[in-house]
Motif scaffolding. Structure first.
Motif, short mmCIF file in Angstrom:
data_model
loop_
_atom_site.label_atom_id
_atom_site.label_comp_id
_atom_site.label_asym_id
_atom_site.label_seq_id
_atom_site.Cartn_x
_atom_site.Cartn_y
_atom_site.Cartn_z
N LEU A 35 0.85 -1.18 0.00
CA LEU A 35 0.00 0.00 0.00
C LEU A 35 0.89 1.24 0.00
O LEU A 35 1.75 1.38 0.87
CB LEU A 35 -0.91 0.00 1.23
N THR A 36 0.68 2.11 -0.99
CA THR A 36 1.49 3.32 -1.11
C THR A 36 0.58 4.52 -1.31
O THR A 36 -0.39 4.45 -2.05
CB THR A 36 2.44 3.21 -2.33
N ALA A 41 3.16 14.73 -7.38
CA ALA A 41 4.50 14.78 -7.97
C ALA A 41 5.18 13.41 -7.94
O ALA A 41 6.27 13.25 -8.46
CB ALA A 41 5.37 15.80 -7.24
N GLY A 42 4.53 12.41 -7.31
CA GLY A 42 5.09 11.07 -7.26
C GLY A 42 5.90 10.76 -6.01
O GLY A 42 6.44 9.67 -5.88
N LYS A 43 5.94 11.69 -5.05
CA LYS A 43 6.69 11.47 -3.81
C LYS A 43 5.84 10.63 -2.86
O LYS A 43 4.70 10.95 -2.56
CB LYS A 43 7.03 12.80 -3.16
N SER A 44 6.42 9.54 -2.35
CA SER A 44 5.72 8.66 -1.43
C SER A 44 5.65 9.30 -0.05
O SER A 44 6.65 9.73 0.50
CB SER A 44 6.45 7.32 -1.34
N VAL A 71 -4.05 16.70 -3.23
CA VAL A 71 -4.54 15.46 -3.81
C VAL A 71 -3.44 14.41 -3.74
O VAL A 71 -2.27 14.69 -4.01
CB VAL A 71 -4.98 15.68 -5.28
N TYR A 72 -3.83 13.19 -3.39
CA TYR A 72 -2.90 12.06 -3.31
C TYR A 72 -3.45 10.89 -4.10
O TYR A 72 -4.66 10.82 -4.37
CB TYR A 72 -2.70 11.62 -1.85
N ILE A 73 -2.58 9.96 -4.45
CA ILE A 73 -2.97 8.72 -5.10
C ILE A 73 -2.68 7.58 -4.13
O ILE A 73 -1.56 7.43 -3.66
CB ILE A 73 -2.19 8.48 -6.42
#
Length: 90
Positions: A35-36, A41-44, A71-73
């Motif tokens: 789970l990530t 911007a793609g920073k975890s 916003v996050y993914i």
């Protein structure tokens, strides 16, 4: 609330503030997943290995109060398949 489809990743509440509940319907036998949570911007900002059971799974992530509002993914990788959902942090 509608039932989950196989492989659907649901994040609630959305938008969220501190605690995130994630539900996922696993169609295969029990297995590991990753789970990530990443920013746009793609920073975890969060990453954890999880053990999924066959059928419905519910996870709680409660260490998100200190991340910026944006916003996050949310992504879950299971058996080389990626399931994702957008999340708004307020």
């Amino acid at each position: 609330m509608p039932l989950l489809d196989l492989g659907e990743l649901r994040c609630e509440p959305n938008p969220m503030q501190n605690i995130l509940n994630i539900t996922f319907l696993n169609k295969s036998t029990a297995n590991q997943g990753l789970l990530t949570i990443t920013d746009v911007a793609g920073k975890s900002v969060s990453q954890q290995n999880i053990l999924l059971s066959a059928g419905g799974n519910k996870l709680t992530v409660d260490a998100l109060g200190n991340i910026p509002s944006e916003v996050y993914i949310v992504s879950l990788i299971v058996n080389d398949h990626v399931f994702s959902s957008k999340l708004l942090k307020t």
